[in-house]
Design a protein around this motif. Structure first.
Motif, mmCIF file in Angstrom:
data_model
loop_
_atom_site.group_PDB
_atom_site.id
_atom_site.type_symbol
_atom_site.label_atom_id
_atom_site.label_comp_id
_atom_site.label_asym_id
_atom_site.label_seq_id
_atom_site.Cartn_x
_atom_site.Cartn_y
_atom_site.Cartn_z
ATOM 1 N N LYS A 63 0.858 -1.193 0.000
ATOM 2 C CA LYS A 63 0.000 0.000 0.000
ATOM 3 C C LYS A 63 0.885 1.231 0.000
ATOM 4 O O LYS A 63 1.809 1.341 0.804
ATOM 5 C CB LYS A 63 -0.898 0.025 1.243
ATOM 6 N N LEU A 64 0.601 2.145 -0.904
ATOM 7 C CA LEU A 64 1.384 3.378 -0.973
ATOM 8 C C LEU A 64 0.885 4.426 0.008
ATOM 9 O O LEU A 64 1.591 5.370 0.321
ATOM 10 C CB LEU A 64 1.366 3.934 -2.397
ATOM 11 N N ALA A 65 -0.339 4.266 0.511
ATOM 12 C CA ALA A 65 -0.896 5.222 1.462
ATOM 13 C C ALA A 65 -0.223 5.039 2.825
ATOM 14 O O ALA A 65 0.198 3.948 3.185
ATOM 15 C CB ALA A 65 -2.397 5.017 1.598
ATOM 16 N N ASP A 66 -0.132 6.138 3.574
ATOM 17 C CA ASP A 66 0.482 6.065 4.898
ATOM 18 C C ASP A 66 -0.361 5.256 5.875
ATOM 19 O O ASP A 66 0.158 4.523 6.695
ATOM 20 C CB ASP A 66 0.725 7.467 5.450
ATOM 21 N N LYS A 67 -1.696 5.421 5.793
ATOM 22 C CA LYS A 67 -2.592 4.690 6.678
ATOM 23 C C LYS A 67 -3.521 3.830 5.816
ATOM 24 O O LYS A 67 -4.555 4.299 5.372
ATOM 25 C CB LYS A 67 -3.414 5.650 7.534
ATOM 26 N N PRO A 68 -3.136 2.566 5.560
ATOM 27 C CA PRO A 68 -3.993 1.722 4.731
ATOM 28 C C PRO A 68 -5.337 1.462 5.416
ATOM 29 O O PRO A 68 -5.423 1.314 6.627
ATOM 30 C CB PRO A 68 -3.203 0.435 4.551
ATOM 31 N N VAL A 69 -6.374 1.445 4.622
ATOM 32 C CA VAL A 69 -7.727 1.235 5.115
ATOM 33 C C VAL A 69 -8.089 -0.235 4.914
ATOM 34 O O VAL A 69 -7.837 -0.793 3.842
ATOM 35 C CB VAL A 69 -8.718 2.137 4.340
ATOM 36 N N PRO A 70 -8.670 -0.900 5.929
ATOM 37 C CA PRO A 70 -9.068 -2.288 5.727
ATOM 38 C C PRO A 70 -10.162 -2.381 4.659
ATOM 39 O O PRO A 70 -10.957 -1.459 4.487
ATOM 40 C CB PRO A 70 -9.579 -2.741 7.099
#
Length: 129
Positions: free
Chosen positions: A38-45
């Motif tokens: 995941k490239l996002a800092d806070k991956p979402v489930p």
């Protein structure tokens, strides 16, 4: 899949909206279960996990049916742009340090020869002259 009427989905009695949603939900869950970077800092489930167990099973079965129809149709709408996007995504994940870089041929030491190579015929002619 496109939102326009699809003959394969219509024949299978699957509404286009249901097909799109089930594929979207299960794709995110499959990426999560495979530890896709995941490239996002806070991956979402994945949103699929918020559904009851029986709804998850229905979505997974529906997505499997849609995938089978897609493969039977010759995997339409999958082109070079999609492959390029996947490559760029993985390259970005490597640059951010999310996944380690893969060794290339230049990074690997040459393997020692099991036995010495036979001299080339031209080399033997050079030595004789």
């Amino acid at each position: 899949m496109k939102v326009t009427p699809n003959p394969a989905l219509t024949a299978a009695l699957i509404p286009v909206e249901v097909a799109n949603l089930s594929v979207l939900l299960t794709r995110h869950a499959a990426e999560h279960e495979a530890n896709w970077p995941k490239l996002a800092d806070k991956p979402v489930p994945p949103a699929l996990y918020d559904l009851p167990e029986d709804a998850q099973d229905i979505a997974r079965r529906m997505a499997a049916d849609v995938r089978a129809l897609w493969e039977a149709a010759g995997r339409p709408y999958l082109g070079a742009k999609d492959c390029k996007f996947a490559f760029q995504y993985l390259a970005a994940a490597i640059r951010k340090g999310i996944i380690p870089p893969v060794s290339t041929i230049g990074d690997v030491d040459p393997a020692p020869a099991a036995k010495p190579a036979k001299p080339h015929i031209l080399d033997t002619l050079k030595e004789q002259s």
